[in-house]
Design an enzyme around this catalytic site. Structure first.
Site, PDB file in Angstrom:
ATOM      1  N   HIS A 116       0.820  -1.217   0.000  1.00 59.83           N
ATOM      2  CA  HIS A 116       0.000   0.000   0.000  1.00 59.83           C
ATOM      3  C   HIS A 116       0.849   1.260   0.000  1.00 59.83           C
ATOM      4  CE1 HIS A 116      -3.138  -2.948   0.832  1.00 59.83           C
ATOM      5  NE2 HIS A 116      -3.842  -2.129   0.083  1.00 59.83           N
TER       6      HIS A 116
ATOM      7  N   ARG B 259     -10.438   3.149  -1.344  1.00 56.36           N
ATOM      8  CA  ARG B 259      -9.866   2.457  -0.173  1.00 56.36           C
ATOM      9  C   ARG B 259     -10.059   3.337   1.067  1.00 56.36           C
ATOM     10  NH1 ARG B 259      -5.801   0.923  -4.180  1.00 56.36           N
ATOM     11  NH2 ARG B 259      -5.434  -1.327  -4.071  1.00 56.36           N
TER      12      ARG B 259
ATOM     13  N   ARG C  57     -15.340   0.979  -0.722  1.00 56.41           N
ATOM     14  CA  ARG C  57     -15.056  -0.303  -0.056  1.00 56.41           C
ATOM     15  C   ARG C  57     -15.094  -0.086   1.449  1.00 56.41           C
ATOM     16  NH1 ARG C  57      -9.417  -3.236  -0.981  1.00 56.41           N
ATOM     17  NH2 ARG C  57      -8.598  -1.549   0.301  1.00 56.41           N
TER      18      ARG C  57
ATOM     19  N   GLU D  68     -10.936 -11.860  -3.373  1.00 58.20           N
ATOM     20  CA  GLU D  68      -9.482 -11.748  -3.221  1.00 58.20           C
ATOM     21  C   GLU D  68      -8.915 -12.857  -2.354  1.00 58.20           C
ATOM     22  OE1 GLU D  68      -8.550  -7.905  -1.519  1.00 58.20           O
ATOM     23  OE2 GLU D  68     -10.292  -7.934  -0.226  1.00 58.20           O
TER      24      GLU D  68
ATOM     25  N   ASN E  90      -4.390  -8.248  -6.101  1.00 63.27           N
ATOM     26  CA  ASN E  90      -3.200  -8.088  -5.244  1.00 63.27           C
ATOM     27  C   ASN E  90      -3.197  -9.162  -4.161  1.00 63.27           C
ATOM     28  OD1 ASN E  90      -2.863  -5.786  -6.724  1.00 63.27           O
ATOM     29  ND2 ASN E  90      -3.632  -4.418  -5.154  1.00 63.27           N
TER      30      ASN E  90
ATOM     31  N   ARG F  70       2.831 -10.423  -0.286  1.00 59.61           N
ATOM     32  CA  ARG F  70       2.919  -9.372  -1.317  1.00 59.61           C
ATOM     33  C   ARG F  70       3.908  -8.269  -0.953  1.00 59.61           C
ATOM     34  NH1 ARG F  70      -3.096  -6.478  -0.994  1.00 59.61           N
ATOM     35  NH2 ARG F  70      -2.175  -4.574  -1.747  1.00 59.61           N
TER      36      ARG F  70
ATOM     37  N   CYS G  22      -9.923  -4.883  -9.661  1.00 63.43           N
ATOM     38  CA  CYS G  22      -9.430  -3.608  -9.108  1.00 63.43           C
ATOM     39  C   CYS G  22      -8.032  -3.727  -8.514  1.00 63.43           C
ATOM     40  CB  CYS G  22     -10.400  -3.049  -8.080  1.00 63.43           C
ATOM     41  SG  CYS G  22     -10.562  -4.088  -6.631  1.00 63.43           S
TER      42      CYS G  22
HETATM   43  C1  PEP Z   1      -6.478  -6.189  -3.920  1.00 58.83           C
HETATM   44  O1  PEP Z   1      -6.210  -6.920  -2.969  1.00 58.83           O
HETATM   45  O2  PEP Z   1      -6.261  -6.475  -5.100  1.00 58.83           O
HETATM   46  C2  PEP Z   1      -7.074  -4.866  -3.683  1.00 58.83           C
HETATM   47  C3  PEP Z   1      -7.489  -4.132  -4.688  1.00 58.83           C
HETATM   48  O3  PEP Z   1      -7.126  -4.400  -2.411  1.00 58.83           O
HETATM   49  P1  PEP Z   1      -5.856  -3.894  -1.582  1.00 58.83           P
HETATM   50  O4  PEP Z   1      -4.735  -3.682  -2.535  1.00 58.83           O
HETATM   51  O5  PEP Z   1      -6.254  -2.646  -0.897  1.00 58.83           O
HETATM   52  O6  PEP Z   1      -5.604  -5.031  -0.639  1.00 58.83           O
HETATM   53 MG    MG Z   2      -7.004  -6.570  -1.004  1.00 56.30          MG
END
Ligand code: PEP
Ligand code: MG
Length: 589
Positions: free
Chosen positions: A201, A308, A344, A443, A466, A477, A514
């Site tokens: 993030h 977000r 979200r 996700e 993600n 990640r 997304c």
């Molecule tokens: C994701 O996990 O792909 C997502 C869009 O949410 P975040 O990146 O905020 O976890």
């Molecule tokens: Mg996510």
């Protein structure tokens, strides 16, 4: 500065996470910059030093009480009670008396003595095999940091201010998303860190702030000194220290060329995001803060595919109240109306830590008590947000989605709470959109696999690649050490996306992507071929994705999806996608 390195160009290769080129002086923030100053006291100043310590203890006490009060009103007494232990620390006579004795005896400043004495306590307690005492060690550590910050006057540490108002390139071992959110693009020309990854993030925030950034540079924070001249290449992931004349000329040309491409992309703003064979693909933007709206409009996106909301929470001392949230959502929604905005619900946890909440530390925060799990167990927090979202829905086109859904049960529970909020507002005579679409983020692999069940309870899906990638391949990640294993084109990911799209379309609902994958133009043909209806990406990438879509045909994309379905390696899938992208838009790659 190392004498031998003066004026010699040095290059460091990392991972590019936010595009752009920055030139300027380095400002190196080291962990030990937060270390405590130590200096001898001048003659006759011992009493005033003791007063300074007492004042800092009082200040700490009232800060803790204020925090306790806020937490208690927002999430209940149970959570606020951990501050009782913190208050005991500021009142611990044996600790404080020892500090005072040492100040007098060693004639050293209060913060350094306080750190030494509390450090001894912490060490002793943490070595005892008793969970209660080990917990006390954590409390003491927390409180002591607060006391020391009050003594040194750095209680509200703000990295931007530390840059000293000068425009600089920030170099640090790491940056938390909450630190990054506070950076001021006016003064921070770019940043580079030792660790980090593309889908953290921190990286996402850098892109949204339009600050060029390079991460995973291993030990750049040790290799560069404050004041050295840097060139940061956020396209190729390079840091060049003391760039030579030739390098500067080369980069002037690169900047010129990039400028031309950006200008051309800008001209697409009013055009439709449609393939050459007429398929309209909904193209939306992701935002992190209400301030991002201007960039969204400028980008030519059709709306917001992911807001977000947790960034409204991260740097705040307490959970934002309904009115504060309502105003933030309303401002975004009304500015973009009639375009849709997908808000979200709270996705705290993982790398998005709200430190003032003081939630227990977890061994595996990405797998822990977070996002929808936290919200379902804290209905008062969840309801505050949902009520704010519903109220904002009266001012434009709002959709709402839940993060981190692992199965249909969670959606049902969340929808019950939503229905309660709707009922309350109806009774209060407050306006909201009763037909607001509600979606689930897909996700977590279990959600993808049971997407057919979840599809019965929602109006849309948004695939968060993600997280889907990190959970499916079991690759953290954030961890640059295993970043090479984080592969969006892994055959398992393709299968899951296909499965989710089929489940959605069978049920007659739409599905978007997304995650950062939606902004990778090399993968655009694959996502279109897999049948995704919407792509939502950082606003800066919207024009590139639009340009890519406009040069593709859906028929060719479907063929690509079919072809890749038979492939057994991420590399093979990637090169098949790359081949299509190279034919149609080499200038975007
Ligand atoms: C994701 O996990 O792909 C997502 C869009 O949410 P975040 O990146 O905020 O976890
Ligand atoms: Mg996510």
């Amino acid at each position: 500065m190392r004498a031998s390195n003066v004026h010699l160009e040095r290059r460091f290769q990392g991972v590019a996470v936010s595009p752009g080129i920055a030139k300027g002086k380095a400002w190196v923030h080291r962990m030990d910059d937060e270390s405590v100053p130590c200096y001898p006291l001048e003659h006759g100043t011992i009493e005033s030093e003791i007063h300074r310590l007492e004042a800092a203890l009082l200040q700490t006490r009232s800060q803790i009480q204020e925090l306790q009060q806020r937490i208690s009103t927002s999430i209940g007494d149970e959570n606020a009670s951990i501050f009782d232990a913190h208050l005991l620390v500021v009142d611990d006579r044996s600790l404080i008396d020892e500090v005072m004795r040492m100040i007098k005896k060693d004639r050293l400043n209060a913060e350094s003595v306080f750190t030494t004495v509390s450090g001894r306590y912490i060490k002793t307690l943490s070595e005892i095999d008793d969970p209660y005492l080990r917990e006390r060690a954590v409390d003491i550590h927390d409180v002591c940091r607060r006391v020391v910050r009050n003594l040194t006057g750095s209680a509200n540490r703000d990295l931007t201010t530390e840059v000293g108002g000068e425009r600089r390139i920030l170099i640090s071992h790491n940056l938390a998303p909450s630190d990054t959110a506070q950076l001021n693009p006016e003064t921070v020309l770019g940043f580079a860190t030792d660790v980090g990854s593309k889908t953290s993030h921190t990286a996402i925030m850098a892109r949204s702030l339009n600050i060029p950034a390079v991460v995973a540079l291993h030990d750049i924070s040790l290799q560069v000194e404050t004041g050295e001249i840097l060139l940061l290449d956020g396209y190729a992931g390079l840091i060049i220290v003391n760039p030579s004349e030739a390098t500067l000329l080369e980069y002037a040309e690169i900047e010129r060329q990039k400028g031309v491409v950006e200008l051309e992309l800008g001209s697409l703003r009013e055009t439709e995001c449609k393939t050459v064979d007429g398929k309209h693909v909904v193209l939306s933007a992701n935002i992190e803060m209400p301030r991002d709206v201007a960039v969204v409009r400028h980008s030519g996106a059709e709306g917001v595919g992911l807001f977000r909301t947790e960034f409204l929470y991260l740097n705040s001392e307490a959970l934002p109240c309904e009115q504060t949230q309502y105003e933030a959502y309303r401002s975004v929604v009304s500015q973009l109306a009639p375009a849709p905005v997908i808000i979200r619900t709270l996705d705290l946890g993982g790398d998005k830590i709200m430190s003032s909440l003081n939630l227990p530390q977890e061994m595996n925060p990405f797998l822990g008590w977070r996002a929808i799990r936290f919200c379902l167990e804290r209905p008062e927090v969840f309801k505050t947000q949902i009520r704010a979202i519903l109220r904002a829905s009266a001012h434009g086109h709002v959709r709402m989605m839940y993060p981190m859904i692992s199965g249909v049960e969670e959606v049902r529970k969340a929808n019950v709470i939503l229905a309660e909020c709707q009922e309350e507002l109806r009774n209060e005579g407050v306006a909201f959109d009763a037909k607001m679409q509600v979606g689930a983020m897909i996700e977590i692999p279990s959600a993808a696999i049971s997407a057919d069940l979840i599809a019965r309870e929602v109006d849309f899906f948004s695939i968060g690649t993600n997280d889907l990638i990190q959970y499916t391949i079991a690759v953290d990640r954030l961890n640059e050490r295993i970043a090479h294993l984080y592969e969006p084109t892994h055959p398992a990911i393709l299968r899951l996306i296909r499965m989710v799209v089929e489940a959605a379309h069978t049920r007659g609902i739409w599905v978007g992507v997304c995650g950062e994958m939606a902004g990778e133009v090399t993968l655009t043909p694959l996502l279109l071929g897999l049948g995704v209806d919407e792509l939502s990406t950082g606003a800066a990438l919207v024009p590139r994705v639009k340009a890519a879509v406009q040069q593709l045909s859906l028929e060719e994309c479907r063929k690509l999806a079919q072809l890749t379905a038979g492939m057994d390696s991420a590399a093979a899938v990637y090169s098949a996608c790359d081949a299509v992208a190279r034919v149609h838009y080499p200038e975007l790659l």
